[in-house]
Scaffold this motif. Structure first.
Motif, PDB file in Angstrom:
ATOM      1  N   LEU A   1      -8.398  26.358  13.841  1.00 13.57           N
ATOM      2  CA  LEU A   1      -7.523  27.227  13.065  1.00 13.57           C
ATOM      3  C   LEU A   1      -6.475  26.407  12.319  1.00 13.57           C
ATOM      4  O   LEU A   1      -6.243  26.621  11.122  1.00 13.57           O
ATOM      5  N   ALA A   2      -5.844  25.484  13.020  1.00 12.23           N
ATOM      6  CA  ALA A   2      -4.795  24.674  12.402  1.00 12.23           C
ATOM      7  C   ALA A   2      -5.337  23.825  11.260  1.00 12.23           C
ATOM      8  O   ALA A   2      -4.632  23.550  10.281  1.00 12.23           O
ATOM      9  N   ALA A   3      -6.590  23.407  11.377  1.00  9.78           N
ATOM     10  CA  ALA A   3      -7.176  22.544  10.353  1.00  9.78           C
ATOM     11  C   ALA A   3      -7.613  23.304   9.111  1.00  9.78           C
ATOM     12  O   ALA A   3      -7.820  22.684   8.056  1.00  9.78           O
ATOM     13  N   THR A   4      -7.744  24.635   9.214  1.00  6.74           N
ATOM     14  CA  THR A   4      -8.350  25.383   8.107  1.00  6.74           C
ATOM     15  C   THR A   4      -7.477  26.493   7.528  1.00  6.74           C
ATOM     16  O   THR A   4      -7.796  27.002   6.451  1.00  6.74           O
ATOM     17  N   ASP A   5      -6.411  26.884   8.205  1.00  4.77           N
ATOM     18  CA  ASP A   5      -5.659  28.058   7.761  1.00  4.77           C
ATOM     19  C   ASP A   5      -4.175  27.720   7.660  1.00  4.77           C
ATOM     20  O   ASP A   5      -3.506  27.512   8.680  1.00  4.77           O
TER      21      ASP A   5
ATOM     22  N   ALA B   1      -8.892  17.074  14.416  1.00  3.53           N
ATOM     23  CA  ALA B   1      -7.551  16.488  14.528  1.00  3.53           C
ATOM     24  C   ALA B   1      -7.061  15.837  13.235  1.00  3.53           C
ATOM     25  O   ALA B   1      -5.921  16.093  12.804  1.00  3.53           O
ATOM     26  N   PRO B   2      -7.862  15.000  12.556  1.00  6.07           N
ATOM     27  CA  PRO B   2      -7.346  14.349  11.338  1.00  6.07           C
ATOM     28  C   PRO B   2      -7.055  15.316  10.195  1.00  6.07           C
ATOM     29  O   PRO B   2      -6.357  14.951   9.243  1.00  6.07           O
TER      30      PRO B   2
ATOM     31  N   THR C   1       2.251  19.667  15.854  1.00  5.87           N
ATOM     32  CA  THR C   1       1.332  19.916  16.962  1.00  5.87           C
ATOM     33  C   THR C   1       1.870  19.307  18.253  1.00  5.87           C
ATOM     34  O   THR C   1       2.257  18.132  18.286  1.00  5.87           O
ATOM     35  N   LEU C   2       1.875  20.132  19.287  1.00  5.36           N
ATOM     36  CA  LEU C   2       2.254  19.700  20.633  1.00  5.36           C
ATOM     37  C   LEU C   2       0.997  19.610  21.487  1.00  5.36           C
ATOM     38  O   LEU C   2       0.187  20.546  21.511  1.00  5.36           O
TER      39      LEU C   2
ATOM     40  N   ASP D   1      -8.280  12.172  28.941  1.00  8.21           N
ATOM     41  CA  ASP D   1      -8.374  11.130  27.910  1.00  8.21           C
ATOM     42  C   ASP D   1      -8.715  11.725  26.550  1.00  8.21           C
ATOM     43  O   ASP D   1      -8.339  11.171  25.512  1.00  8.21           O
ATOM     44  N   GLN D   2      -9.427  12.860  26.557  1.00 12.81           N
ATOM     45  CA  GLN D   2      -9.750  13.519  25.288  1.00 12.81           C
ATOM     46  C   GLN D   2      -8.512  14.135  24.655  1.00 12.81           C
ATOM     47  O   GLN D   2      -8.386  14.178  23.430  1.00 12.81           O
ATOM     48  N   ALA D   3      -7.598  14.626  25.485  1.00 10.95           N
ATOM     49  CA  ALA D   3      -6.335  15.147  24.954  1.00 10.95           C
ATOM     50  C   ALA D   3      -5.552  14.034  24.270  1.00 10.95           C
ATOM     51  O   ALA D   3      -4.977  14.229  23.187  1.00 10.95           O
ATOM     52  N   LYS D   4      -5.542  12.854  24.890  1.00  5.79           N
ATOM     53  CA  LYS D   4      -4.861  11.708  24.274  1.00  5.79           C
ATOM     54  C   LYS D   4      -5.572  11.279  22.991  1.00  5.79           C
ATOM     55  O   LYS D   4      -4.916  10.920  21.998  1.00  5.79           O
ATOM     56  N   LYS D   5      -6.891  11.312  23.006  1.00  6.68           N
ATOM     57  CA  LYS D   5      -7.652  10.947  21.803  1.00  6.68           C
ATOM     58  C   LYS D   5      -7.321  11.890  20.658  1.00  6.68           C
ATOM     59  O   LYS D   5      -7.096  11.450  19.516  1.00  6.68           O
ATOM     60  N   PHE D   6      -7.305  13.179  20.945  1.00  3.48           N
ATOM     61  CA  PHE D   6      -6.953  14.175  19.936  1.00  3.48           C
ATOM     62  C   PHE D   6      -5.557  13.891  19.382  1.00  3.48           C
ATOM     63  O   PHE D   6      -5.354  13.879  18.161  1.00  3.48           O
ATOM     64  N   TYR D   7      -4.606  13.670  20.271  1.00  6.56           N
ATOM     65  CA  TYR D   7      -3.226  13.396  19.851  1.00  6.56           C
ATOM     66  C   TYR D   7      -3.169  12.168  18.950  1.00  6.56           C
ATOM     67  O   TYR D   7      -2.502  12.179  17.904  1.00  6.56           O
ATOM     68  N   ASN D   8      -3.866  11.111  19.327  1.00  9.53           N
ATOM     69  CA  ASN D   8      -3.817   9.867  18.554  1.00  9.53           C
ATOM     70  C   ASN D   8      -4.441  10.017  17.171  1.00  9.53           C
ATOM     71  O   ASN D   8      -4.085   9.277  16.252  1.00  9.53           O
ATOM     72  N   LEU D   9      -5.360  10.970  17.025  1.00  8.17           N
ATOM     73  CA  LEU D   9      -6.013  11.189  15.736  1.00  8.17           C
ATOM     74  C   LEU D   9      -5.213  12.100  14.797  1.00  8.17           C
ATOM     75  O   LEU D   9      -5.559  12.239  13.624  1.00  8.17           O
ATOM     76  N   LEU D  10      -4.158  12.721  15.305  1.00 10.91           N
ATOM     77  CA  LEU D  10      -3.340  13.597  14.475  1.00 10.91           C
ATOM     78  C   LEU D  10      -2.538  12.791  13.463  1.00 10.91           C
ATOM     79  O   LEU D  10      -1.897  11.793  13.818  1.00 10.91           O
ATOM     80  N   ASN D  11      -2.571  13.239  12.219  1.00 11.38           N
ATOM     81  CA  ASN D  11      -1.790  12.596  11.157  1.00 11.38           C
ATOM     82  C   ASN D  11      -0.715  13.562  10.668  1.00 11.38           C
ATOM     83  O   ASN D  11      -0.639  13.891   9.480  1.00 11.38           O
ATOM     84  N   THR D  12       0.103  14.008  11.591  1.00 11.82           N
ATOM     85  CA  THR D  12       1.128  14.993  11.272  1.00 11.82           C
ATOM     86  C   THR D  12       2.273  14.838  12.261  1.00 11.82           C
ATOM     87  O   THR D  12       2.218  13.990  13.170  1.00 11.82           O
ATOM     88  N   GLU D  13       3.307  15.627  12.090  1.00 10.72           N
ATOM     89  CA  GLU D  13       4.375  15.621  13.078  1.00 10.72           C
ATOM     90  C   GLU D  13       3.802  16.071  14.411  1.00 10.72           C
ATOM     91  O   GLU D  13       3.155  17.117  14.495  1.00 10.72           O
ATOM     92  N   LYS D  14       4.024  15.300  15.471  1.00 12.34           N
ATOM     93  CA  LYS D  14       3.365  15.606  16.729  1.00 12.34           C
ATOM     94  C   LYS D  14       4.237  15.220  17.916  1.00 12.34           C
ATOM     95  O   LYS D  14       5.135  14.383  17.805  1.00 12.34           O
TER      96      LYS D  14
END
Length: 310
Positions: free
Chosen positions: A132-136, A241-242, A248-249, A260-273
């Motif tokens: 949702l966050a990536a598309t809307d 994520a990108p 995003t929190l 580890d997947q939660a950390k991976k997702f976080y690291n791939l975010l290119n926004t305020e996080k």
């Protein structure tokens, strides 16, 4: 759209509501905060839970706690679950759930007292919220709580080639039977015994405890066999994520599922996080104190900051 049966929980009110998606009726609960005044505007949150959960599971545990902090909160049954329409029943569908969430945004925007809107996705819905966050761009902020940030690369290590081949065949057969005569073949979404069939082998205490998730009459430990590929081979929140451009929190712990997947997702975010790494066992974040309050304490200031009127 309908609202019925106001239920007062302390000073938080809950209404049964419905809204539409592709001519299907979605059933939800709308919570309003203490001292609610329709002439004012409030930040709003969509709150959704883990795979196969209905609104009466974890979402209804989080929603009144968030409403007490001044939010209008909507949770609902995804299409084919609980009181919502849709066939085949208990069908996981990535694109369908995205449409459900977009319909929830549209519904909230019809309410004159709703301002900016965020989403709190618990477990699997943390991944659905990523789509949702990536598309809307109507969504202002995202919080993913002990999120199931899966990606298809995990299919082989999770289930192994023999199980995957067997499940692919069962899924194909289930879809064919449903298309031909409406027959609905199911299996368990959770199993805690490797000798018992199911999509996910997990301790799953919350679900198997008849005093916790297992006590929710609207929930069943079932999933449509035809959804196997959607669950194991299509669902890919890591890929989203990108694309996310809103604050995003990510809230998780070492004892959450696939941390580890939660950390991976976080690291791939290119926004305020923001990353909040807490303590506690995954399933306790659905309904147990103090874990649920740890998540609330992280979500509330984050959403207050980003959903405030500028």
């Amino acid at each position: 759209m309908e609202t019925t049966n106001v239920v007062t929980a302390g000073r938080v009110e809950r209404q049964n509501v419905t809204f539409q998606r592709d001519e299907l009726t979605i059933a939800g609960h709308l919570f309003t905060p203490p001292g609610f005044d329709e002439e004012l505007q409030y930040p709003a949150l969509i709150v959704q839970g883990a795979v196969t959960m209905v609104k009466e599971n974890a979402p209804d545990n989080y929603a009144p706690l968030l409403a007490r902090e001044g939010f209008v909160v909507l949770d609902f049954d995804y299409v084919s679950y609980g009181e919502s329409e849709g066939q085949p029943r208990k069908n996981e569908n990535v694109e369908g759930k995205l449409k459900d969430l977009q319909a929830a945004l549209t519904y909230l925007q019809t309410l004159s007292y709703v301002g900016k809107i965020g989403m709190v996705g618990i477990c699997t819905s943390g991944g659905n919220a990523a789509y949702l966050a990536a598309t809307d761009d109507r969504l202002t902020a995202l919080a993913a709580v002990v999120p199931w940030m899966y990606e298809p690369a995990l299919e082989e290590p999770f289930w192994g080639s023999e199980t995957i081949e067997k499940n692919n065949q069962k899924a194909q057969d289930a879809r064919q039977r449903f298309a031909q005569n409406g027959e609905w073949l199911t299996t368990q979404i959770f199993t805690n015994d490797p000798m018992v069939e199911g999509f996910n082998l997990t301790p799953g205490e919350y679900y198997f405890d008849k005093h916790r998730g297992g006590s929710v009459n609207q929930w069943r430990n079932q999933i449509f066999w035809g959804a196997w590929e959607e669950w194991a081979q299509v669902f890919d929140p890591i890929s989203q994520a990108p694309k996310i451009r809103i604050p995003t929190l990510v809230f998780s712990t070492d004892d959450a599922l696939i941390p580890d997947q939660a950390k991976k997702f976080y690291n791939l975010l290119n926004t305020e996080k923001e990353l909040v790494w807490s303590e506690g066992y995954h399933f306790n974040f659905y309904d147990v104190a103090p874990e649920i309050y740890k998540a609330i304490d992280a979500v509330v200031p984050f959403m207050q900051k980003h959903l405030a009127d500028s």
